[in-house]
Design a protein around this motif. Structure first.
Motif, PDB file in Angstrom:
ATOM      1  N   THR A 142       0.866  -1.181   0.000  1.00 29.86           N
ATOM      2  CA  THR A 142       0.000   0.000   0.000  1.00 29.86           C
ATOM      3  C   THR A 142       0.903   1.232   0.000  1.00 29.86           C
ATOM      4  N   PRO A 143       0.349   2.410  -0.290  1.00 25.70           N
ATOM      5  CA  PRO A 143       1.185   3.609  -0.219  1.00 25.70           C
ATOM      6  C   PRO A 143       1.820   3.760   1.165  1.00 25.70           C
ATOM      7  N   PRO A 150       4.053   5.987   4.111  1.00 23.93           N
ATOM      8  CA  PRO A 150       3.954   7.371   4.582  1.00 23.93           C
ATOM      9  C   PRO A 150       4.652   8.384   3.671  1.00 23.93           C
ATOM     10  N   ASP A 197       4.649   8.435   0.620  1.00 23.91           N
ATOM     11  CA  ASP A 197       3.811   8.646  -0.565  1.00 23.91           C
ATOM     12  C   ASP A 197       2.652   9.612  -0.298  1.00 23.91           C
ATOM     13  N   HIS A 198       2.518  10.074   0.916  1.00 22.01           N
ATOM     14  CA  HIS A 198       1.425  10.975   1.292  1.00 22.01           C
ATOM     15  C   HIS A 198       1.949  12.404   1.436  1.00 22.01           C
ATOM     16  N   GLN A 207      -2.097  12.080  -5.648  1.00 19.43           N
ATOM     17  CA  GLN A 207      -2.662  10.924  -4.966  1.00 19.43           C
ATOM     18  C   GLN A 207      -1.546   9.993  -4.494  1.00 19.43           C
ATOM     19  N   PRO A 208      -1.667   9.451  -3.270  1.00 16.50           N
ATOM     20  CA  PRO A 208      -0.628   8.557  -2.734  1.00 16.50           C
ATOM     21  C   PRO A 208      -0.338   7.365  -3.644  1.00 16.50           C
ATOM     22  N   GLN A 209      -1.370   6.799  -4.284  1.00 16.09           N
ATOM     23  CA  GLN A 209      -1.156   5.653  -5.167  1.00 16.09           C
ATOM     24  C   GLN A 209      -0.268   6.024  -6.355  1.00 16.09           C
ATOM     25  N   LEU A 257       2.056   8.441  -6.347  1.00 15.54           N
ATOM     26  CA  LEU A 257       3.412   8.601  -5.815  1.00 15.54           C
ATOM     27  C   LEU A 257       4.040   7.241  -5.534  1.00 15.54           C
ATOM     28  N   GLN A 258       3.249   6.305  -5.026  1.00 16.15           N
ATOM     29  CA  GLN A 258       3.742   4.957  -4.779  1.00 16.15           C
ATOM     30  C   GLN A 258       4.210   4.323  -6.094  1.00 16.15           C
ATOM     31  N   ARG A 293       7.453   5.990  -7.185  1.00 16.38           N
ATOM     32  CA  ARG A 293       8.574   5.570  -6.335  1.00 16.38           C
ATOM     33  C   ARG A 293       9.006   4.149  -6.677  1.00 16.38           C
TER      34      ARG A 293
END
Length: 178
Positions: free
Chosen positions: A153-154, A156, A158-159, A164-166, A168-169, A172
């Motif tokens: 999951t994303p 920290p 990534d937030h 959106q965190p997803q 960024l995940q 990355r």
């Protein structure tokens, strides 16, 4: 049980007999009280130590851990001079490994360049325990001297910002070597 406790050192002017006779774990030399690790590290001890450190460091960065974050690493948490006593004869479900896995909030699997870790029975056991408990299992490796971490999951890290965190995940993790 992570730490049994460390007896006090020698009095001023006396030789410290403790240094030559201590047979506990490395963790017991660092802490004089029990501590629970936030993360369990699954690996096979065949990877270079520098790569191990890079992987744990990158995992800590992605999970925004502070310098005081604790990672459970078998060779440091178990007394190597009394390893038979540490492991006991109750089987894997009575081992320090299992107890640490139960208490940790997640785990990081360090993947060496040849993926030998995936052939190790203990590592497989550790990863099944984490999966059955529904805890986060991150994969970490090193490529070209840089650490890379895959998370389910994303994380920290990534937030941040407006993205959106997803997304960024995915960004990355896009450099994770396959």
């Amino acid at each position: 049980r992570y730490v049994r406790g460390v007896p006090p050192g020698a009095k001023e002017g006396e030789k410290d007999k403790f240094v030559r006779s201590f047979s506990g774990s490395f963790a017991e030399l660092l802490f004089n009280e029990e501590r629970e690790a936030q993360f369990f590290v699954s690996h096979w001890w065949g990877e270079p130590v520098a790569q191990f450190v890079i992987c744990v460091y990158e995992h800590a960065r992605v999970h925004r851990q502070t310098d005081t974050a604790l990672y459970w690493v078998c060779v440091y948490a178990n007394s190597q001079t009394h390893i038979t006593d540490e492991l006991g004869d109750g089987g894997p479900l009575a081992s320090p490994f299992y107890n640490a896995l139960k208490l940790a909030s997640g785990a990081v699997l360090i993947i060496d360049k040849d993926s030998i870790v995936t052939t190790r029975m203990w590592c497989g056991f550790e990863n099944v325990v984490i999966a059955n408990a529904g805890k986060d299992l991150a994969l970490a490796t090193v490529a070209s001297g840089a650490g890379h971490v895959l998370t389910t999951t994303p994380a920290p890290a990534d937030h941040v910002g407006w993205m959106q965190p997803q997304k960024l995940q995915r960004r990355r993790q896009s450099n994770f070597p396959v």
